[in-house]
Enzyme design. Structure first.
Site, PDB file in Angstrom:
ATOM      1  N   HIS A 165      -5.342  23.847 -46.423  1.00 42.41           N
ATOM      2  CA  HIS A 165      -3.401  23.836 -46.207  1.00 42.41           C
ATOM      3  C   HIS A 165      -3.442  25.320 -45.305  1.00 42.41           C
ATOM      4  CE1 HIS A 165      -3.163  25.509 -50.018  1.00 42.41           C
ATOM      5  NE2 HIS A 165      -2.729  25.909 -49.477  1.00 42.41           N
TER       6      HIS A 165
HETATM    7  C1  UD1 Z   1       2.684  27.842 -50.390  1.00 43.94           C
HETATM    8  C2  UD1 Z   1       2.077  29.162 -50.619  1.00 43.94           C
HETATM    9  C3  UD1 Z   1       0.356  29.015 -51.048  1.00 43.94           C
HETATM   10  C4  UD1 Z   1      -0.711  27.981 -51.510  1.00 43.94           C
HETATM   11  C5  UD1 Z   1       0.420  27.144 -51.456  1.00 43.94           C
HETATM   12  C6  UD1 Z   1       0.209  26.072 -52.513  1.00 43.94           C
HETATM   13  C7  UD1 Z   1       2.956  30.999 -49.116  1.00 43.94           C
HETATM   14  C8  UD1 Z   1       3.360  31.916 -48.774  1.00 43.94           C
HETATM   15  N1  UD1 Z   1       2.099  29.888 -49.533  1.00 43.94           N
HETATM   16  O1  UD1 Z   1       2.099  27.579 -49.024  1.00 43.94           O
HETATM   17  O2  UD1 Z   1      -0.293  30.237 -51.197  1.00 43.94           O
HETATM   18  O3  UD1 Z   1      -1.821  28.223 -51.681  1.00 43.94           O
HETATM   19  O4  UD1 Z   1       1.945  27.574 -51.028  1.00 43.94           O
HETATM   20  O5  UD1 Z   1       0.609  24.625 -51.584  1.00 43.94           O
HETATM   21  O6  UD1 Z   1       4.364  31.398 -50.510  1.00 43.94           O
HETATM   22  N2  UD1 Z   1       6.682  21.534 -48.123  1.00 43.94           N
HETATM   23  C9  UD1 Z   1       7.098  19.770 -48.263  1.00 43.94           C
HETATM   24  N3  UD1 Z   1       7.239  19.379 -49.275  1.00 43.94           N
HETATM   25  C10 UD1 Z   1       7.526  20.822 -50.445  1.00 43.94           C
HETATM   26  C11 UD1 Z   1       7.181  21.998 -49.599  1.00 43.94           C
HETATM   27  C12 UD1 Z   1       6.243  22.660 -48.825  1.00 43.94           C
HETATM   28  O7  UD1 Z   1       7.208  18.767 -47.194  1.00 43.94           O
HETATM   29  O8  UD1 Z   1       7.669  20.295 -51.250  1.00 43.94           O
HETATM   30  C13 UD1 Z   1       6.032  21.080 -46.131  1.00 43.94           C
HETATM   31  C14 UD1 Z   1       7.301  22.399 -45.426  1.00 43.94           C
HETATM   32  O9  UD1 Z   1       7.381  21.538 -44.881  1.00 43.94           O
HETATM   33  C15 UD1 Z   1       7.281  23.674 -45.530  1.00 43.94           C
HETATM   34  C16 UD1 Z   1       4.792  23.429 -45.714  1.00 43.94           C
HETATM   35  O10 UD1 Z   1       4.906  22.448 -46.341  1.00 43.94           O
HETATM   36  O11 UD1 Z   1       7.767  23.678 -44.131  1.00 43.94           O
HETATM   37  C17 UD1 Z   1       4.947  25.224 -46.172  1.00 43.94           C
HETATM   38  O12 UD1 Z   1       5.853  25.139 -46.928  1.00 43.94           O
HETATM   39  P1  UD1 Z   1       5.680  27.179 -48.128  1.00 43.94           P
HETATM   40  O13 UD1 Z   1       6.006  26.506 -49.368  1.00 43.94           O
HETATM   41  O14 UD1 Z   1       6.071  27.835 -46.754  1.00 43.94           O
HETATM   42  O15 UD1 Z   1       4.287  26.640 -47.923  1.00 43.94           O
HETATM   43  P2  UD1 Z   1       2.378  26.268 -48.537  1.00 43.94           P
HETATM   44  O16 UD1 Z   1       2.008  25.687 -47.473  1.00 43.94           O
HETATM   45  O17 UD1 Z   1       3.208  25.726 -49.185  1.00 43.94           O
END
Ligand code: UD1
Length: 369
Positions: free
Chosen positions: A210
């Site tokens: 991811h």
């Molecule tokens: C975040 C953490 C990363 C961790 C990862 C674990 C930061 C900078 N990054 O990354 O260190 O390894 O979590 O999963 O905080 N989304 C969903 N559902 C959710 C959450 C997110 O669909 O419940 C999607 C959304 O499109 C969102 C994208 O995932 O924009 C990214 O989510 P985000 O929390 O920004 O970062 P992660 O890639 O999950």
């Protein structure tokens, strides 16, 4: 009880990797009747990224949910800070505990520090020395704002000292995430979750990807899928894919190789059961490098660096980047039974949270004396 000791400790979680780090601390605080409150920022909100973990870990319902959701880094961080500032003003916590390196960690640390509330950072000192990773920035800022820095491995102690953080703030307590892993791993393995996917014990590879560097560009995502295909020549690959990874695969209209079984994210207990049963793990996660070392399962990390070097020097981890030749050679070593055996890093013994809460109590006693 003094006024100070009746003020709650605020534990902040927001994203999937936070829960298992903070859960054992909450258990300790509850056992010792330390007043505490749990805040969920809502950075992760899908049930399989949040609620399912709370249920698996037996975590209490959060006392407060900030409901922030996804956004750009600046906006997400700012929204968490705005909401959390009000919580801190209302609840007057004696300390804020944060874990790991996600945006919620950074936001909570900045908010608390600016209000003069001491911050304790669980999993302090880790450094990839790669500032293109958002997590690296989160770690550095959080550590420099923290009063108590709970480290998981010796490299963390060295990094913090090198950055000028005084020794008296650093507490080498071990790995709280491993506390949780050890608490649940037998039960997870006994559940034989691989059978639900038609797989055999030690007869499959488990993959997660991811990181923006692997999934946010079409070429890099294609290379990552090719790496899965390379492994798939020898073993079926189960690939629980993060929502952002699934969205990118669809967005670039890439084909998942037929040997790869892609599915939605899997919750904690099934996932650690699947890790225990895997012949090997391919990942770009931070936590999984530590969990695979603890479970002594070969791990190939699709990154060029790691902030958790002990998993490479004494664990079962190897950094392979997107180097197909190295992945193929590693696969041969694993299949041929020639992979290094992991030894458990110091203090990854299931008692890290106990030591951390001992340190918090000691620290509070000194501060309020
Ligand atoms: C975040 C953490 C990363 C961790 C990862 C674990 C930061 C900078 N990054 O990354 O260190 O390894 O979590 O999963 O905080 N989304 C969903 N559902 C959710 C959450 C997110 O669909 O419940 C999607 C959304 O499109 C969102 C994208 O995932 O924009 C990214 O989510 P985000 O929390 O920004 O970062 P992660 O890639 O999950």
């Amino acid at each position: 009880m003094t006024a100070e000791s009746s003020r709650p400790i605020l534990c902040v979680v927001g994203a999937r990797p936070n829960y298992m780090k903070i859960a054992p601390l909450i258990q300790q605080l509850a056992r010792r009747r330390q007043p505490h409150l749990l805040v969920h920022t809502g950075q992760h909100y899908d049930d399989n990224m949040s609620g399912a973990f709370f249920r698996d870990l037996g975590m209490p319902e959060p006392d407060m949910r900030l409901g922030i959701g996804s956004d750009s880094h600046a906006r997400q961080t700012a929204k968490i800070m705005t909401a959390l500032e009000q919580v801190c003003l209302d609840k007057q916590p004696s300390m804020v505990i944060v874990g790991g390196d996600v945006n919620s960690t950074l936001a909570a640390a900045v908010t608390a520090a600016k209000l003069g509330i001491p911050v304790a950072h669980v999993e302090a000192g880790l450094r990839s020395f790669d500032r293109s990773m958002p997590e690296e920035i989160n770690r550095i800022v959080t550590d420099h704002l923290s009063e108590l820095l709970f480290t998981t491995e010796e490299s963390g102690n060295l990094n913090l000292r090198r950055e000028g953080i005084p020794d008296e703030k650093i507490r080498f307590v071990g790995n709280c995430m491993v506390d949780t892993l050890l608490q649940f791993s037998d039960r997870a393995k006994a559940g034989e979750p691989w059978t639900q996917y038609g797989l055999a014990f030690k007869g499959y590879a488990l993959a997660t990807l991811h990181r923006p560097t692997n999934v946010d560009g079409e070429d890099s995502l294609r290379r990552a899928l090719e790496a899965l295909a390379e492994i798939g020549r020898m073993l079926p690959v189960l690939f629980p894919a993060h929502p952002r990874t699934q969205a990118r695969i669809a967005g670039y209209a890439l084909k998942v190789p037929p040997v790869v079984m892609i599915c939605d994210p899997i919750s904690y207990i099934s996932f650690i059961g699947l890790m225990s049963g895997a012949k090997l793990i391919l990942t770009d996660s931070g936590g999984i490098q530590e969990e695979s070392t603890t479970l002594n399962v070969p791990c190939l990390t699709m990154r060029s660096n790691t902030e958790r070097p002990v998993t490479v020097t004494s664990g079962s981890n190897r950094l392979v980047g997107a180097d197909r030749a190295l992945i193929a050679a590693s696969l041969e070593e694993i299949m041929g039974g020639r992979w290094k055996a992991a030894s458990r890093p110091p203090l990854w013994d299931g008692h890290a949270a106990e030591r951390a809460v001992d340190e918090i109590e000691r620290w509070m006693k000194v501060k309020t004396a």
